[in-house]
Enzyme design. Structure first.
Site, PDB file in Angstrom:
ATOM      1  N   HIS A 159       0.866  -1.170   0.000  1.00  0.00           N
ATOM      2  CA  HIS A 159       0.000   0.000   0.000  1.00  0.00           C
ATOM      3  C   HIS A 159       0.907   1.225   0.000  1.00  0.00           C
ATOM      4  O   HIS A 159       1.644   1.473   0.964  1.00  0.00           O
ATOM      5  CB  HIS A 159      -0.909   0.008   1.223  1.00  0.00           C
TER       6      HIS A 159
ATOM      7  N   HIS B 268      -9.002  25.602 -50.023  1.00  0.00           N
ATOM      8  CA  HIS B 268      -9.202  24.310 -50.680  1.00  0.00           C
ATOM      9  C   HIS B 268      -7.953  23.903 -51.468  1.00  0.00           C
ATOM     10  O   HIS B 268      -8.035  23.142 -52.433  1.00  0.00           O
ATOM     11  CB  HIS B 268     -10.412  24.328 -51.619  1.00  0.00           C
TER      12      HIS B 268
ATOM     13  N   SER C 213      17.974  11.978 -45.753  1.00  0.00           N
ATOM     14  CA  SER C 213      17.491  10.712 -46.297  1.00  0.00           C
ATOM     15  C   SER C 213      18.676   9.764 -46.426  1.00  0.00           C
ATOM     16  O   SER C 213      19.784  10.180 -46.751  1.00  0.00           O
ATOM     17  CB  SER C 213      16.847  10.931 -47.675  1.00  0.00           C
TER      18      SER C 213
ATOM     19  N   ASN D 173       7.749  15.813 -36.208  1.00  0.00           N
ATOM     20  CA  ASN D 173       7.869  15.283 -34.848  1.00  0.00           C
ATOM     21  C   ASN D 173       6.856  15.949 -33.928  1.00  0.00           C
ATOM     22  O   ASN D 173       6.200  15.290 -33.115  1.00  0.00           O
ATOM     23  CB  ASN D 173       9.297  15.518 -34.337  1.00  0.00           C
TER      24      ASN D 173
END
Length: 539
Positions: free
Chosen positions: A162, A242, A366, A380
């Protein structure tokens, strides 16, 4: 795996948090984050083979918890959560509040403060007012609390199973050597249910973490975007609705929109009160009233809770119902949603070439395409905002719900307060890092505007309407919709209009670069709309 080595720092009043009064809710400079040293990595139980180095990973120099640069990589590599692994450096500021250590510390604080409060109640003659020496002894338990003390509590918990009772037993052990306090050891945790202690510990942790860690970074973020707004107030930019070319704006005005929206969420925090209860097993002061029938326990509880800098909730069950946490986290979620919108827009502007990114020597964009400079900071940020919102939303939906007077589902959920905030903090810092790398590419912005003369259809048909030229909208639609529109075709159409000479001249002098309305002024005056001083605060 080796047990935790000694991390006890020299005991001093500045070694830990102090929450003795509302005005002291600050993170003391002497506090150092808590880490557990791992002497060796256990063998993995998967088919993955990890070559042995023949020696245990290098230990942190002198096991100094503040020396993050030398921290044993094996600990972060083996962490289940990236918040305690890969991203630990970016969110470590939340550890004093939401770690197991932080929870134990705040429980100790509440238990000690309650004993001190009992000694100030004249009707409780069994706990006479403490001498200055006894008060100092008890206060030092709070101010000198460190990792070794927390570990002592954890050892006791192994026996009690506890966690709150373990804190009570720990305090009794610590105080039995003091002759004055030793006489009143049974008044530790007097008339309390575990949730009396826990809800206040969580409230203090949450308030401290928001005011000292989360809000300063959120303010920095708003300030950075506000600066972008003012510095780029004059730079015209093609709008897109749009995804299609629309009436021009300025780059600064679009940044101003986000700064104001985030600031408004910041102001909203002022209306939220962190709340606490201290009313016993089911919120009615049952045990208190039997033990001391003539004491006004409602007033005593209110005084005690408020002395910790927490608002008092008088109507509760065994638990404080956590409604304030739900409201608070919902506002954080809305702040995060606005920032996701910002991240995605910046990502799109980078994709369009409106921003270039400052490169850093040695970094790779890359593994196969050497030219790549990816918007990784904003990606991120967006990803971690989604995770933060998922946890914060789950907490806000779950915590206000408890069967009858209480069930334990909130207990395990509350241990994740730092998770949702941790992902959010990581996202804020990633966005800030990304903003610092941005460079405006004015030539690309001008190029886009120079290729979209059709956006002047709006002002031309609006002026035609003013001077009652029939079918103004329809004529511009016929000229521009789905057609290639050039500077020449627009000028030719404008010159043919039956307009006053002044109006025609105004339209002929208009270009996509100058058709920006009040965008520049709106961006320049953003300080009138963004309040970074009075907002972002829990009172």
């Amino acid at each position: 795996m080796e047990a935790v080595a000694s991390l006890r720092a020299p005991r001093s009043p500045g070694a830990c948090l102090s929450v003795a009064s509302p005005s002291s809710s600050r993170l003391r400079s002497g506090w150092r984050p808590v880490f557990v040293k791992i002497a060796s990595v256990p063998a993995t139980r998967s088919s993955l083979s990890i070559p042995s180095t023949g020696s245990p990973p290098k230990e942190m120099e002198k096991n100094h918890a503040g020396n993050l640069a030398s921290w044993d990589l094996s600990s972060s590599t083996m962490s289940l959560s990236p918040l305690d692994g890969r991203y630990m450096q970016k969110v470590k500021d939340l550890r004093p509040f939401f770690s197991e250590y932080g929870l134990i510390y705040h429980r100790v604080l509440v238990e000690v403060k309650w004993l001190l409060k009992l000694s100030q109640i004249p009707e409780i003659t069994e706990v006479p007012e403490f001498s200055q020496d006894a008060q100092s002894f008890l206060e030092r338990i709070i101010s000198d609390f460190d990792i070794n003390d927390a570990l002592e509590v954890k050892k006791i918990e192994k026996v009690t199973n506890h966690d709150v009772k373990a804190v009570e037993y720990y305090l009794k052990q610590r105080c039995k050597s003091h002759p004055e306090i030793a006489k009143v050891l049974e008044f530790f945790h007097f008339a309390c249910t575990s949730e009396d202690i826990n809800n206040l510990a969580h409230a203090l942790s949450l308030k401290e973490a928001m005011n000292n860690v989360m809000f300063p970074v959120m303010v920095d973020l708003c300030e950075a975007i506000s600066t972008m707004a003012k510095e780029n107030a004059h730079i015209p930019m093609l709008s897109r609705t749009h995804g299609q070319p629309a009436s021009p704006t300025t780059l600064g005005k679009e940044m101003a929109n986000f700064a104001v929206r985030l600031s408004e969420r910041g102001k909203a925090f002022l209306k939220f009160r962190v709340l606490g209860k201290f009313a016993g097993a089911v919120g009615n002061y049952n045990a208190h009233k039997v033990a001391y029938p003539h004491i006004d326990w409602k007033s005593i509880a209110a005084e005690f809770v408020q002395s910790l800098g927490v608002g008092f909730n008088a109507y509760v069950t065994q638990i404080e119902p956590h409604d304030y946490i739900a409201e608070l986290f919902n506002n954080v979620v809305q702040f995060n949603n606005i920032l996701i919108d910002f991240d995605r827009d910046i990502w799109s502007y980078i994709s369009l070439g409106y921003f270039k990114q400052i490169t850093k020597a040695g970094e790779i964009g890359s593994s196969t395409m050497p030219h790549k400079v990816n918007p990784i900071d904003f990606e991120n940020s967006e990803g971690n905002l989604c995770l933060g919102n998922a946890v914060l939303s789950a907490l806000s939906m779950k915590l206000p719900i408890s069967r009858m007077q209480r069930d334990l589902t909130d207990s395990t959920v509350l241990r994740n307060l730092g998770v949702g905030l941790g992902y959010s903090l990581l996202a804020y810092r990633s966005a800030l890092q990304g903003i610092k790398k941005l460079q405006v590419n004015e030539s690309r912005l001008n190029e886009d505007l120079g290729q979209t003369w059709e956006v002047l259809a709006e002002p031309i048909q609006t002026v035609m309407r003013r001077y009652a030229v029939p079918e103004a909208y329809e004529k511009l639609k016929e000229l521009t919709r789905g057609r290639d529109v050039s500077k020449e075709s627009i000028r030719e159409f404008t010159e043919s209009l039956d307009l006053p000479e002044e109006a025609r001249t105004t339209l002929l002098n208009l270009t996509p670069h100058t058709y920006i309305g009040e965008a520049e002024e709106l961006a320049k005056s953003i300080d009138n709309a963004v309040d970074l001083i009075n907002g972002f605060k829990l009172l």
